[in-house]
Design a protein around this motif. Structure first.
Motif, mmCIF file in Angstrom:
data_model
loop_
_atom_site.group_PDB
_atom_site.id
_atom_site.type_symbol
_atom_site.label_atom_id
_atom_site.label_comp_id
_atom_site.label_asym_id
_atom_site.label_seq_id
_atom_site.Cartn_x
_atom_site.Cartn_y
_atom_site.Cartn_z
ATOM 1 N N ARG A 352 0.836 -1.197 0.000
ATOM 2 C CA ARG A 352 0.000 0.000 0.000
ATOM 3 C C ARG A 352 0.871 1.247 0.000
ATOM 4 O O ARG A 352 2.101 1.179 0.019
ATOM 5 N N GLN A 353 0.217 2.410 -0.015
ATOM 6 C CA GLN A 353 0.949 3.671 0.025
ATOM 7 C C GLN A 353 1.749 3.779 1.322
ATOM 8 O O GLN A 353 1.273 3.418 2.395
ATOM 9 N N LEU A 354 2.967 4.281 1.210
ATOM 10 C CA LEU A 354 3.875 4.359 2.354
ATOM 11 C C LEU A 354 4.326 5.791 2.579
ATOM 12 O O LEU A 354 4.446 6.579 1.632
ATOM 13 N N PRO A 355 4.600 6.136 3.833
ATOM 14 C CA PRO A 355 5.100 7.489 4.119
ATOM 15 C C PRO A 355 6.585 7.599 3.793
ATOM 16 O O PRO A 355 7.301 6.602 3.731
ATOM 17 N N GLU A 356 7.048 8.823 3.590
ATOM 18 C CA GLU A 356 8.474 9.043 3.358
ATOM 19 C C GLU A 356 9.209 9.041 4.696
ATOM 20 O O GLU A 356 8.742 9.608 5.688
ATOM 21 N N MET A 357 10.379 8.380 4.703
ATOM 22 C CA MET A 357 11.233 8.314 5.898
ATOM 23 C C MET A 357 12.663 8.590 5.447
ATOM 24 O O MET A 357 13.433 7.675 5.160
ATOM 25 N N HIS A 358 12.994 9.869 5.370
ATOM 26 C CA HIS A 358 14.243 10.299 4.739
ATOM 27 C C HIS A 358 15.485 9.707 5.392
ATOM 28 O O HIS A 358 16.450 9.353 4.707
ATOM 29 N N LYS A 359 15.474 9.574 6.707
ATOM 30 C CA LYS A 359 16.676 9.110 7.414
ATOM 31 C C LYS A 359 16.813 7.598 7.427
ATOM 32 O O LYS A 359 17.759 7.070 8.025
ATOM 33 N N ALA A 360 15.901 6.884 6.765
ATOM 34 C CA ALA A 360 16.003 5.423 6.674
ATOM 35 C C ALA A 360 16.023 4.950 5.231
ATOM 36 O O ALA A 360 16.043 3.750 4.974
ATOM 37 N N SER A 361 16.047 5.891 4.297
ATOM 38 C CA SER A 361 15.946 5.551 2.877
ATOM 39 C C SER A 361 17.248 5.869 2.151
ATOM 40 O O SER A 361 17.928 6.850 2.480
ATOM 41 N N PRO A 362 17.609 5.064 1.129
ATOM 42 C CA PRO A 362 18.794 5.384 0.331
ATOM 43 C C PRO A 362 18.541 6.473 -0.706
ATOM 44 O O PRO A 362 19.473 6.951 -1.342
ATOM 45 N N VAL A 363 17.282 6.881 -0.874
ATOM 46 C CA VAL A 363 16.923 7.780 -1.970
ATOM 47 C C VAL A 363 17.423 9.217 -1.790
ATOM 48 O O VAL A 363 17.767 9.864 -2.787
#
Length: 637
Positions: A352-363
């Motif tokens: 499903r749709q997921l929230p953004e988690m900047h400090k846990a993502s490589p993006v």
């Protein structure tokens, strides 16, 4: 954001825990089945390995992949998967496209049906595995079986290293999904994987194992290329797949890994050629045009389509810059949104749709590299294009340097180098993010140095240019020393980055040293940086062929620089590697390794640089063994 979507930290943690248990149970069941299968397999003679041949490189063809968009890789859903849809892109300049358009216009104008055009054979579908010759099928099956019979622990180690050290820089493969596929591959479960999927997954797996070997294993001799056996297997599968002539998203993922292997073994023409195939497939698969994906493209599919395209965009610019050739993707040719900063651990097919988690993502790192790539393209157009007028204006250099500095200031705090929490703190910053911050820092410094490279190498540089290059090179050597001395950041997989960027720092310093008119205010820091860079380069060259080749190529400039230092500036030469920062010495676990930087290494690398036969020094063996031990303890950090 998360509250609007109905997410809380507890919900996310519960979902992660639930999915982890399901995957563990599935993996245990498949592992048990694999054990039973191998017990039966040992009763027969295992097929003989194909001998890896150092022959001419096989061009990267289009190859069929159908990994599916669901965890169990269901065959029916694969055929209709948005993730695997081939949009058959051709631009308006296509010769056959103009004929098709004319035919449709004539049919519409005369009230006729264009059904005949729709019934034309689909050139991208080609033949299936079953239609290959018996000899081709036999060789393909043999390579797949060789891969399956490899040591499972060795393969898992390769996956661990790949996802810890490479995928964060080009996050185009979902780890949980690939590991699920790996379990099904080991069990040879035809209900989970079709024959075609099995073949293509074996190719991807071999490319990943080859990449792990080249970035991580020691290579003390140039007549041995780490990972070549696995690379050869994957290339054989690709070569046979030329007859199938299919391609999909995972084909592009595989070409990312293949291009990177070529890059690390300094086969830049081959890397550029493979990158060209990947870029072509981006257009033919419709990855360049997000509006063509359709409204039924779910979050997982859209996320990885976006990621894959932007990974190709960034890798394309990296390869082009290192190869000294134009990049292959222009801004006017695509329309794709930036990927969202989602935690990879939450992503799975049909999620499903997921929230953004900047400090846990490589993006977030990828988004910064996209900006870096655009600046790199601007520099190429203004300084290295065929119609560029020389000399390049100082206004352009100053303006572009300001843009690079602005990019550096806009980087999120958690991607700053060095990390605010320190290299020893694992609680706040993931290990992959520390790697990203180092590479991003070094790339930005390299881009600033690129603006001034031609002026420096000409040896007709302005004093202010040389002084600025010394400042940039000082930042580079300080960053590399800090990373290498750190117990947590010292990884074999970062040696290539060390060698690449230390060379970029060392070259302008040689330019300062060999011009005899320079005064002490410039010679002293330039000699210091030159010596410190050379010591590290010589040290890692005994296990990294890229560093050896670079030193060999620089052997004459290095020899001349050393002669000048010995003759006129011997008071500034030193014989040992520099001591690490005092903040690192406070950690007892690093003491043994930090002492390595104080050994007398003045004679290291003389054989490498001058082309003489030399044995590996005893100190270097301790260095590499310590490096291996630290990595074994930090794979899961």
């Amino acid at each position: 954001m998360s509250s609007q979507l109905g997410f809380t930290t507890d919900n996310i943690n519960n979902e992660l825990t639930s999915r982890t248990k399901i995957l563990e149970q599935r993996y245990e069941a498949l592992t048990k089945e694999l054990t039973e299968m191998r017990n039966r397999e040992r009763e027969r003679d295992a097929p003989q390995l194909l001998a890896p041949a150092l022959t001419a490189e096989v061009p990267g063809p289009s190859v069929s992949f159908s990994p599916g968009s669901t965890s169990n890789v269901n065959h029916d859903t694969t055929r209709n998967s948005v993730f695997e849809r081939n949009t058959q892109f051709t631009g308006g300049t296509s010769f056959s496209a103009q004929i098709n358009l004319l035919d449709r216009s004539v049919a519409r104008d005369h009230g006729e049906s264009d059904e005949l055009m729709l019934m034309l054979p689909d050139t991208c579908q080609g033949m299936d595995y079953e239609h290959l010759s018996a000899s081709m099928r036999g060789e393909i099956d043999q390579i797949v079986e060789q891969t399956r019979l490899d040591d499972a622990d060795k393969i898992l180690q390769a996956l661990d290293i790949y996802f810890a050290n490479f995928n964060p820089h080009y996050p185009c493969i979902n780890e949980a999904h690939l590991r699920t596929q790996f379990a099904a591959f080991l069990a040879d479960d035809s209900s989970c994987m079709s024959k075609t999927v099995t073949i293509q997954f074996a190719a991807l797996l071999n490319f990943i194992m080859a990449l792990k070997s080249i970035i991580y294993d020691n290579c003390p001799q140039d007549d041995y290329v780490p990972g070549w056996k696995e690379f050869y297997r994957a290339e054989k599968l690709l070569s046979h797949a030329t007859w199938i002539e299919k391609a999909n998203i995972m084909t592009v993922q595989m070409l990312v890994v293949k291009t990177s292997y070529y890059l690390y073994i300094s086969k830049l023409n081959a890397a550029y050629d493979t990158m060209g195939t990947a870029v072509r497939l981006c257009f033919q698969l419709g990855l360049h045009n997000e509006s063509s994906w359709g409204e039924d493209c779910n979050m997982y599919d859209r996320t990885y389509r976006q990621r894959i395209f932007w990974c190709i965009y960034c890798l394309n610019h990296n390869v082009a810059q290192n190869s000294g050739v134009p990049d292959l993707i222009r801004e006017s040719d695509f329309d794709v949104d930036r990927p969202k900063c989602i935690d990879d651990r939450m992503l799975y097919p049909n999620c499903r749709q997921l929230p953004e988690m900047h400090k846990a993502s490589p993006v977030p790192y990828l988004l910064e590299i996209i900006k870096w790539a655009k600046l790199s393209s601007e520099i190429w157009d203004a300084m290295f294009g065929a119609r560029v007028k020389k000399p390049v204006s100082q206004e352009f250099i100053a303006d572009t340097d300001s843009k690079i500095m602005a990019l550096s200031r806009e980087i999120p705090g958690f991607l700053h180098w060095p990390p605010a929490s320190g290299l020893q703190s694992a609680a706040e910053t993931p290990a992959f993010m520390i790697q990203q911050s180092l590479v991003l820092y070094l790339r930005i410094k390299a881009l600033r140095m690129l603006l001034r490279r031609e002026e420096m190498v000409s040896l007709r540089y302005e004093t202010r240019t040389a002084q600025l290059c010394i400042e940039i090179a000082t930042d580079v050597i300080n960053a590399v020393e800090l990373a290498y001395c750190s117990n947590r950041a010292t990884k074999r997989s970062e040696r290539y980055a060390y060698a690449l960027h230390l060379t970029g720092a060392m070259v302008p310093m040689i330019c300062v040293i060999v011009r005899r008119s320079n005064g002490e205010d410039m010679m002293r820091p330039a000699i210091n940086i030159f010596n410190r860079s050379l010591k590290i380069m010589e040290a890692i060259s005994y296990g990294l062929s890229f560093a050896r080749r670079t030193l060999h190529q620089l052997r004459r400039p290095i020899r001349v620089a050393r002669e000048i230092i010995d003759s006129n500036w011997s008071q500034y030469a030193f014989s040992g590697l520099p001591s690490p920062p005092q903040t690192l010495m406070s950690n007892p676990t690093n003491l043994a390794q930090n002492q390595m930087w104080n050994h007398d290494m003045s004679n290291f690398g003389s054989g490498v640089i001058l082309g003489e036969e030399t044995e590996r020094p005893e100190d270097m063996m301790i260095w590499e063994d310590l490096d291996l031990w630290n990595n074994m303890n930090n794979w899961q950090s």
